[in-house]
Design a protein around this motif. Sequence first.
Motif, PDB file in Angstrom:
ATOM      1  N   CYS A   1       0.729  -1.220   0.053  1.00 20.58           N
ATOM      2  CA  CYS A   1       0.069  -0.077  -0.101  1.00 20.58           C
ATOM      3  C   CYS A   1       0.936   1.252  -0.059  1.00 20.58           C
ATOM      4  CB  CYS A   1      -0.930  -0.045   1.201  1.00 20.58           C
ATOM      5  SG  CYS A   1      -2.247  -1.139   1.281  1.00 20.58           S
ATOM      6  N   SER A   2       0.139   2.197  -0.491  1.00 14.83           N
ATOM      7  CA  SER A   2       0.916   3.692  -0.401  1.00 14.83           C
ATOM      8  C   SER A   2       0.541   4.276   1.000  1.00 14.83           C
ATOM      9  CB  SER A   2       0.160   4.688  -1.542  1.00 14.83           C
ATOM     10  OG  SER A   2       0.612   5.882  -1.273  1.00 14.83           O
ATOM     11  N   PRO A   3       1.538   4.925   1.426  1.00 16.67           N
ATOM     12  CA  PRO A   3       1.300   5.668   2.795  1.00 16.67           C
ATOM     13  C   PRO A   3       0.899   6.910   2.702  1.00 16.67           C
ATOM     14  CG  PRO A   3       3.751   5.720   2.219  1.00 16.67           C
ATOM     15  CD  PRO A   3       3.247   4.881   1.075  1.00 16.67           C
ATOM     16  N   ALA A   4       0.872   7.537   1.610  1.00 10.04           N
ATOM     17  CA  ALA A   4       0.302   9.062   1.325  1.00 10.04           C
ATOM     18  C   ALA A   4      -1.246   9.030   1.559  1.00 10.04           C
ATOM     19  CB  ALA A   4       0.686   9.418  -0.129  1.00 10.04           C
ATOM     20  N   GLN A   5      -1.298  10.169   2.094  1.00 13.18           N
ATOM     21  CA  GLN A   5      -2.840  10.599   2.576  1.00 13.18           C
ATOM     22  C   GLN A   5      -3.257  11.728   1.440  1.00 13.18           C
ATOM     23  OE1 GLN A   5      -2.388  11.635   6.711  1.00 13.18           O
ATOM     24  NE2 GLN A   5      -2.855   9.412   7.374  1.00 13.18           N
ATOM     25  N   VAL A   6      -4.023  11.288   0.863  1.00 19.88           N
ATOM     26  CA  VAL A   6      -4.610  12.096  -0.406  1.00 19.88           C
ATOM     27  C   VAL A   6      -6.225  12.474  -0.349  1.00 19.88           C
ATOM     28  CG1 VAL A   6      -4.773  12.667  -2.878  1.00 19.88           C
ATOM     29  CG2 VAL A   6      -2.721  11.710  -1.563  1.00 19.88           C
ATOM     30  N   THR A   7      -6.583  13.581  -0.728  1.00 23.28           N
ATOM     31  CA  THR A   7      -8.034  14.044  -0.954  1.00 23.28           C
ATOM     32  C   THR A   7      -8.220  13.775  -2.294  1.00 23.28           C
ATOM     33  OG1 THR A   7      -8.103  15.257   1.219  1.00 23.28           O
ATOM     34  CG2 THR A   7      -9.938  15.355  -0.578  1.00 23.28           C
ATOM     35  N   TRP A   8      -9.311  13.024  -2.903  1.00 22.01           N
ATOM     36  CA  TRP A   8      -9.670  13.009  -4.278  1.00 22.01           C
ATOM     37  C   TRP A   8     -10.627  13.759  -4.609  1.00 22.01           C
ATOM     38  CZ3 TRP A   8      -6.619  10.256  -7.983  1.00 22.01           C
ATOM     39  CH2 TRP A   8      -5.382   9.946  -7.629  1.00 22.01           C
ATOM     40  N   SER A   9     -10.791  13.872  -5.824  1.00 22.04           N
ATOM     41  CA  SER A   9     -12.110  14.418  -6.442  1.00 22.04           C
ATOM     42  C   SER A   9     -12.071  14.000  -7.730  1.00 22.04           C
ATOM     43  CB  SER A   9     -12.214  15.999  -6.674  1.00 22.04           C
ATOM     44  OG  SER A   9     -12.256  16.612  -5.189  1.00 22.04           O
ATOM     45  N   VAL A  10     -12.777  12.954  -8.196  1.00 21.31           N
ATOM     46  CA  VAL A  10     -12.850  12.180  -9.320  1.00 21.31           C
ATOM     47  C   VAL A  10     -14.371  12.395 -10.042  1.00 21.31           C
ATOM     48  CG1 VAL A  10     -12.768   9.926 -10.394  1.00 21.31           C
ATOM     49  CG2 VAL A  10     -11.595  10.423  -8.356  1.00 21.31           C
ATOM     50  N   ARG A  11     -14.234  13.009 -11.205  1.00 22.93           N
ATOM     51  CA  ARG A  11     -15.307  13.212 -12.082  1.00 22.93           C
ATOM     52  C   ARG A  11     -15.915  12.096 -12.724  1.00 22.93           C
ATOM     53  NH1 ARG A  11     -12.146  16.778 -10.810  1.00 22.93           N
ATOM     54  NH2 ARG A  11     -12.745  18.825 -10.818  1.00 22.93           N
ATOM     55  N   PRO A  12     -17.022  11.792 -12.625  1.00 19.90           N
ATOM     56  CA  PRO A  12     -17.949  10.501 -13.064  1.00 19.90           C
ATOM     57  C   PRO A  12     -18.152  10.355 -14.389  1.00 19.90           C
ATOM     58  CG  PRO A  12     -19.537  12.008 -12.254  1.00 19.90           C
ATOM     59  CD  PRO A  12     -18.391  12.869 -11.977  1.00 19.90           C
ATOM     60  N   GLN A  13     -17.944  11.339 -15.262  1.00 25.26           N
ATOM     61  CA  GLN A  13     -18.135  11.199 -16.794  1.00 25.26           C
ATOM     62  C   GLN A  13     -16.833  11.414 -17.538  1.00 25.26           C
ATOM     63  OE1 GLN A  13     -21.112  14.011 -17.705  1.00 25.26           O
ATOM     64  NE2 GLN A  13     -22.625  13.255 -16.140  1.00 25.26           N
ATOM     65  N   CYS A  14     -16.825  10.538 -18.867  1.00 27.59           N
ATOM     66  CA  CYS A  14     -15.494  10.643 -19.770  1.00 27.59           C
ATOM     67  C   CYS A  14     -15.986  11.860 -20.425  1.00 27.59           C
ATOM     68  CB  CYS A  14     -15.434   9.369 -20.508  1.00 27.59           C
ATOM     69  SG  CYS A  14     -14.741   8.027 -19.800  1.00 27.59           S
ATOM     70  N   THR A  15     -14.944  12.635 -20.961  1.00 27.36           N
ATOM     71  CA  THR A  15     -14.997  13.471 -22.325  1.00 27.36           C
ATOM     72  C   THR A  15     -13.865  13.447 -23.289  1.00 27.36           C
ATOM     73  OG1 THR A  15     -15.558  15.822 -22.521  1.00 27.36           O
ATOM     74  CG2 THR A  15     -13.722  15.332 -20.979  1.00 27.36           C
ATOM     75  N   LYS A  16     -13.999  13.573 -24.381  1.00 31.81           N
ATOM     76  CA  LYS A  16     -13.126  13.445 -25.396  1.00 31.81           C
ATOM     77  C   LYS A  16     -12.031  14.605 -25.415  1.00 31.81           C
ATOM     78  CE  LYS A  16     -16.290  11.217 -28.724  1.00 31.81           C
ATOM     79  NZ  LYS A  16     -16.886  11.094 -30.017  1.00 31.81           N
ATOM     80  N   LEU A  17     -10.754  13.986 -25.549  1.00 32.79           N
ATOM     81  CA  LEU A  17      -9.538  14.810 -25.493  1.00 32.79           C
ATOM     82  C   LEU A  17      -8.669  14.640 -26.866  1.00 32.79           C
ATOM     83  CD1 LEU A  17      -7.621  16.466 -23.907  1.00 32.79           C
ATOM     84  CD2 LEU A  17      -6.260  14.524 -23.328  1.00 32.79           C
ATOM     85  N   ASP A  18      -8.367  15.719 -27.617  1.00 33.81           N
ATOM     86  CA  ASP A  18      -7.549  15.712 -28.992  1.00 33.81           C
ATOM     87  C   ASP A  18      -5.942  15.144 -28.783  1.00 33.81           C
ATOM     88  OD1 ASP A  18      -7.105  15.971 -31.493  1.00 33.81           O
ATOM     89  OD2 ASP A  18      -6.272  17.904 -31.274  1.00 33.81           O
ATOM     90  N   ILE A  19      -5.818  13.921 -29.292  1.00 34.69           N
ATOM     91  CA  ILE A  19      -4.502  13.249 -29.414  1.00 34.69           C
ATOM     92  C   ILE A  19      -3.345  14.328 -29.790  1.00 34.69           C
ATOM     93  CG2 ILE A  19      -4.927  12.471 -31.572  1.00 34.69           C
ATOM     94  CD1 ILE A  19      -2.884  10.954 -28.508  1.00 34.69           C
ATOM     95  N   ASN A  20      -3.624  14.938 -30.764  1.00 33.63           N
ATOM     96  CA  ASN A  20      -2.605  16.210 -31.218  1.00 33.63           C
ATOM     97  C   ASN A  20      -2.310  17.030 -30.326  1.00 33.63           C
ATOM     98  OD1 ASN A  20      -2.883  15.481 -34.130  1.00 33.63           O
ATOM     99  ND2 ASN A  20      -5.072  15.755 -33.852  1.00 33.63           N
TER     100      ASN A  20
END
Length: 274
Positions: free
Chosen positions: A221-240
């Motif tokens: 396990c990782s010992p670090a303590q982190v607060t997360w904020s994860v968005r529930p929906q995908c969106t498209k990103l340009d590879i270029n």
Amino acid sequence: MASCALALAGCANETIAAETDAATEADVSAQVETVEQAGLCLDAGPQTPRDIAGVYGLNSVTFPKAPPSTEMNLCNIHTHTNAEHKGPDFSVFVNDSDYGGYACNATQDLTEAELTPVEGAYGKVKPGDTIEVHWVHTTCDAAPGEGLGACVPETCTDPLLRVEAQVFLVVNDESAADFTELAAVRQAGGVWQPGGIPSSTGTPVSFRGSTTGPSYNQMQCSPAQVTWSVRPQCTKLDINSLHAWAEEGNVFNETKSHGVRQLVTAPELLSPIE
């Protein structure tokens, strides 16, 4: 005879109660033994990544949640291939390798044009891939830099960390989100901030967790303590735009997408989502 019958009933009830208590203790002991045999790192705090659709967790280690990212210094930006977290819009399991994880549900609906291959400087990503981007923030007096070490300089004690996470479906389409804009750095209100983080992909799910990456699992396990904020929906990103970000050079020295940590599923390693 009646009193004798009542006495016998009482004895029977006591016997049943004792047997029930013994069975309960045996069940608890068996569960503890099972967890220990599984080799879970129970001495660590809550771990990440997780299925953000589930709120259940048994890890009792707590720590102060980090303030809003707008009040913290952006210290690092990096990507993972595929999504480390599982969410309502990215629930397609890829595999359990270092570049496994989860893919956006809409992957199979991409057009031939969106999937057109393109060469560039940013490695480990191609059109049709899913990536999870992490904007890492710290309460330390720190500037954006390479790796997570930039977030916890030696001069800073007891830092609070927050990761803003967004899952993207990578496409060959210049009308999709531009990573050079999202990953830009600027100063606002006396702190370092990103150029932008998507705001139309659902209310972020916030929880206590750890750092991620393929070097960790449910036994390590990782010992670090982190607060997360994860968005529930995908969106498209340009590879270029990803390739342009790498070609132009960036303060984070990022030139390729990183591997994933497999989903943490043991309730003992997950914090309850409030």
